[in-house]
Design a protein around this motif. Structure first.
Motif, PDB file in Angstrom:
ATOM      1  N   UNK A 232       0.831  -1.200   0.000  1.00  0.00           N
ATOM      2  CA  UNK A 232       0.000   0.000   0.000  1.00  0.00           C
ATOM      3  C   UNK A 232       0.869   1.255   0.000  1.00  0.00           C
ATOM      4  N   UNK A 233       0.338   2.378  -0.503  1.00  0.00           N
ATOM      5  CA  UNK A 233       1.088   3.638  -0.391  1.00  0.00           C
ATOM      6  C   UNK A 233       1.228   4.035   1.075  1.00  0.00           C
ATOM      7  N   UNK A 234       2.350   4.665   1.394  1.00  0.00           N
ATOM      8  CA  UNK A 234       2.640   5.061   2.778  1.00  0.00           C
ATOM      9  C   UNK A 234       2.841   6.566   2.857  1.00  0.00           C
ATOM     10  N   UNK A 235       2.069   7.205   3.735  1.00  0.00           N
ATOM     11  CA  UNK A 235       2.238   8.631   4.028  1.00  0.00           C
ATOM     12  C   UNK A 235       3.067   8.740   5.296  1.00  0.00           C
ATOM     13  N   UNK A 236       4.083   9.580   5.273  1.00  0.00           N
ATOM     14  CA  UNK A 236       4.950   9.737   6.431  1.00  0.00           C
ATOM     15  C   UNK A 236       5.002  11.168   6.915  1.00  0.00           C
ATOM     16  N   UNK A 237       5.265  11.312   8.207  1.00  0.00           N
ATOM     17  CA  UNK A 237       5.508  12.622   8.802  1.00  0.00           C
ATOM     18  C   UNK A 237       6.493  12.416   9.940  1.00  0.00           C
ATOM     19  N   UNK A 238       7.408  13.362  10.121  1.00  0.00           N
ATOM     20  CA  UNK A 238       8.335  13.258  11.247  1.00  0.00           C
ATOM     21  C   UNK A 238       8.651  14.654  11.763  1.00  0.00           C
ATOM     22  N   UNK A 239       8.950  14.727  13.047  1.00  0.00           N
ATOM     23  CA  UNK A 239       9.182  16.016  13.698  1.00  0.00           C
ATOM     24  C   UNK A 239       8.217  16.213  14.850  1.00  0.00           C
ATOM     25  N   UNK A 266      -0.079   4.947   7.400  1.00  0.00           N
ATOM     26  CA  UNK A 266       0.340   6.268   7.873  1.00  0.00           C
ATOM     27  C   UNK A 266       1.328   6.073   9.016  1.00  0.00           C
ATOM     28  N   UNK A 267       2.550   6.582   8.826  1.00  0.00           N
ATOM     29  CA  UNK A 267       3.608   6.474   9.829  1.00  0.00           C
ATOM     30  C   UNK A 267       3.935   7.871  10.339  1.00  0.00           C
ATOM     31  N   UNK A 268       3.742   8.097  11.632  1.00  0.00           N
ATOM     32  CA  UNK A 268       4.054   9.386  12.256  1.00  0.00           C
ATOM     33  C   UNK A 268       5.192   9.180  13.247  1.00  0.00           C
ATOM     34  N   UNK A 269       6.388   9.617  12.872  1.00  0.00           N
ATOM     35  CA  UNK A 269       7.540   9.582  13.781  1.00  0.00           C
ATOM     36  C   UNK A 269       7.516  10.893  14.556  1.00  0.00           C
ATOM     37  N   UNK A 306      12.487   8.317   4.973  1.00  0.00           N
ATOM     38  CA  UNK A 306      11.920   9.068   3.847  1.00  0.00           C
ATOM     39  C   UNK A 306      11.804   8.169   2.619  1.00  0.00           C
ATOM     40  N   UNK A 307      12.839   7.372   2.368  1.00  0.00           N
ATOM     41  CA  UNK A 307      12.855   6.510   1.191  1.00  0.00           C
ATOM     42  C   UNK A 307      11.783   5.422   1.264  1.00  0.00           C
ATOM     43  N   UNK A 308      11.303   5.122   2.478  1.00  0.00           N
ATOM     44  CA  UNK A 308      10.288   4.074   2.637  1.00  0.00           C
ATOM     45  C   UNK A 308       8.871   4.597   2.434  1.00  0.00           C
ATOM     46  N   UNK A 309       8.717   5.915   2.218  1.00  0.00           N
ATOM     47  CA  UNK A 309       7.390   6.531   2.113  1.00  0.00           C
ATOM     48  C   UNK A 309       7.045   6.874   0.664  1.00  0.00           C
ATOM     49  N   UNK A 310       5.763   6.789   0.354  1.00  0.00           N
ATOM     50  CA  UNK A 310       5.273   7.254  -0.945  1.00  0.00           C
ATOM     51  C   UNK A 310       5.295   8.776  -1.002  1.00  0.00           C
TER      52      UNK A 310
END
Length: 656
Positions: A232-239, A266-269, A306-310
């Motif tokens: 599946x597509x992955x949305x990422x956010x970090x900070x 959805x991955x939120x670091x 970052x590279x692991x996210x769509x």
């Protein structure tokens, strides 16, 4: 070179920690010995990076060049430091450890980054050891901490006594009395291209989720690792979390897409004070089956994430520190991922002219518009090929990145210059490279710039030269020189084509207002901007019963003939259409000039500390005929905006 570095460092999260981490490593690779003194391991969980077993070798480092990074930290058990009132004594402990490190490892220079507690501790250690110290600031310590009444004098002392101040904003430090030769423009942090590149191997998200879950048993980080679906597509956010970070806006937009049947990870670091609220919103919006809320990731693993996210989002908006310029968008673009970014942050990037919405980036005008944000997300979640195309186009943007070596070499050059100056040598780095005016004539043009904007070089250069001939002695700061220059021009007016005496007088007053913001007298520093202690009721949300008090450091001027070339008069300035400007000085010497309408000016006059907010609302309601609730809604926004910028404080109202 042997350097003692008082800095933020992993496991502290954030941009300052990242820059410091890569700088220490870069210096070691150049053959230098860096002793990092930090209290990073005592950071609160809401700002802590999750360091796994394979991360520990990155903290202390021995380079093939013979350089190394050594780590010195305070004791973990703080119970032995009990005293009343209780505190954790970070400044004193770091100063003591830095002094010990300087003596034990024969350090030649102390480098500090961020005023609190590192700059203060560096000043103390330098005083005790005689070793020169340098201080570098970020956005929040200069923009927020330094304007606080209880600490601004301490920061001013450590700044003016430093052997070097590393800053991209020399004007405010020159106003504090820092000499030009002690000001350096720090090497721009550009991200090490060895790590931040499309060739970085993507992070194994399932393995990472499993490792974090094992480390944080019992904590709700999301579904089991095997529920992460890499197809599946992955949305990422970090900070860091926060309203101004757009964290909650993103959840609402993702929930709308989920309701429409879209499937995604959805991955939120992320972490922050509002983490419980964030997790609760994830559940209430029905996102808990596809969302993992994980701790911050180490700096060296950010590219792999970052590279692991769509697509990776950075949606900061309405941020209170206007000169805050985060590097996260650059990190995302450098790694070759699709960037979804707010307009506010896009406009702050040096390469903003190259950002093209829908082609090499997706720009969200206002993340608070959840429908607009959902639309941007939908376009990449339903068309992964489009996300890939945007990411590939983003790689062609010239980000100005370099390998780690030039970044570290720039600091070495500054440090070597500081040590030579200590020995009595002049600056080896030219003034232009240090971003300071070449001489007094250049300083006058810089600090009385309004006059040159209004009348140009042909008029103002001869007037300046005449002033310098009449007053060859230089005053303590360029701002004071600019004020005296205006006095001179009032006595010796200049003939200007098409200008009137009123226009000349208005331009002089505006120039004086700008220069005045960079001058603090001894009484100003001793009494402070308000002269009264703020009240505790504001902390209890009872601001309606507190009395707003305007700063003593504000000057409101009315103009009727400003030249149209000045930014404040572009919409006109005449007796029929006057312009009212507030010149607001602050302890960090980064003053603000803003236009005021008659209503705002009247409100500011009412903020005299003699009446409560509730009384002001009632008075304005009676004056305008509006319902008190309507007045309250407008007043609340204005007063809180002024409060966050130091224009007013809230104090206890007089009895009776």
């Amino acid at each position: 070179m042997r350097i003692c570095a008082l800095i933020k460092y992993p496991p502290i999260q954030g941009g300052v920690s990242s820059r410091s981490f890569w700088l220490a490593r870069g210096l070691a690779e150049l053959g230098h010995e860096v002793t990092v003194v930090t209290h990073a391991d005592l950071v609160e969980d809401q700002y802590r990076i999750e360091l796994l077993d394979d991360d520990m070798s990155w903290l202390e480092y021995e380079a093939q060049s013979g350089g190394r990074v050594r780590l010195v930290q305070p004791q973990r058990d703080t119970r032995r430091y009990t005293h009343i009132p209780q505190g954790r004594m970070f400044t004193e402990r770091l100063a003591s450890l830095a002094t010990q490190a300087v003596r034990q490892y024969d350090c030649e220079l102390i480098y500090s980054y961020y005023f609190q507690p590192y700059g203060v501790a560096a000043h103390m250690a330098s005083l005790w050891t005689g070793v020169p110290y340098t201080v570098q600031h970020a956005g929040s310590d200069l923009g927020r901490l330094m304007i606080q009444p209880d600490v601004h004098l301490a920061y001013r002392e450590l700044i003016t006594r430093a052997d070097a101040v590393l800053t991209p904003s020399p004007r405010c430090f020159m106003a504090m009395g820092v000499k030009r030769e002690a000001i350096y423009n720090p090497q721009k942090f550009t991200l090490p291209t060895e790590r931040f590149c499309p060739e970085t191997e993507p992070l194994d998200m399932r393995a990472h989720i499993a490792a974090v879950a094992e480390r944080r048993r019992g904590e709700d980080i999301g579904p089991a690792a095997e529920r992460f679906d890499p197809s599946l597509p992955t949305v990422g956010i970090y900070g860091k979390l926060g309203e101004a970070k757009g964290s909650f806006d993103l959840l609402h937009a993702l929930a709308a897409l989920r309701e429409d049947g879209l499937k995604f990870n959805f991955i939120a670091m992320t972490r922050g004070r509002e983490l419980p609220r964030y997790r609760a919103l994830v559940r209430s919006l029905g996102l808990d089956e596809c969302t993992w809320v994980l701790p911050f990731i180490p700096h060296h693993k950010v590219p792999a994430f970052i590279r692991a996210c769509t697509a990776v989002t950075f949606l900061e908006r309405d941020f209170p520190i206007v000169f805050h310029t985060p590097t996260i968008p650059t990190e995302i673009l450098a790694c070759g991922a699709c960037l979804i970014v707010s307009r506010e942050i896009a406009n702050k990037q040096a390469y903003r002219e190259d950002l093209r919405h829908g082609e090499n980036v997706l720009i969200v005008e206002d993340p608070k518009d959840h429908a607009e944000l959902a639309g941007a997300l939908r376009s990449v979640l339903t068309e992964p090929g489009r996300a890939q195309a945007i990411a590939e186009a983003g790689r062609s943007i010239e980000l100005g990145l370099e390998p780690l070596r030039p970044y570290a070499e720039g600091f070495v050059r500054v440090f070597e210059d500081v040590l030579k100056r200590r020995q009595g040598h002049p600056n080896a780095i030219p003034a232009a490279e240090r971003n300071v005016p070449e001489d007094r004539a250049a300083m006058l043009k810089d600090f009385a710039h309004t006059l040159w904007v209004a009348y140009g070089d042909a008029v103002m250069d001869p007037a300046r030269d005449a002033y310098l001939a009449a007053h060859p002695e230089e005053l303590a700061t360029p701002q004071r020189d600019a004020l005296r220059f205006c006095e001179y021009l009032r006595e010796h007016p200049v003939e200007t084509a098409g200008s009137t005496p009123d226009s000349w007088a208005d331009t002089l007053r505006a120039t004086e207002g700008v220069a005045w913001m960079g001058v603090l007298e001894d009484d100003d520093l001793l009494v402070g901007p308000f002269g009264r202690r703020d009240c505790v009721t504001l902390q209890d949300k009872r601001w309606l019963d507190a009395a707003p008090l305007r700063t003593r450091w504000v000057r409101v001027e009315r103009f009727t003939a400003l030249p149209a070339s000045l930014p404040w008069a572009q919409d006109g300035c005449s007796p029929e259409q006057p312009v009212t400007l507030a010149f607001h000085k602050q302890a960090n010497m980064r003053g603000n000039v803003f236009a005021m309408n008659p209503q705002s000016r009247n409100l500011l006059e009412l903020c005299d500390g003699a009446r409560t907010t509730r009384a002001i609302i009632q008075q304005l309601a009676e004056r305008t005929g509006q319902p008190p609730q309507a007045v309250l809604e407008v007043l609340a926004r204005t007063l809180m905006w002024w409060y966050t910028r130091g224009l007013i404080s809230f104090v206890d109202a007089p009895a009776g």
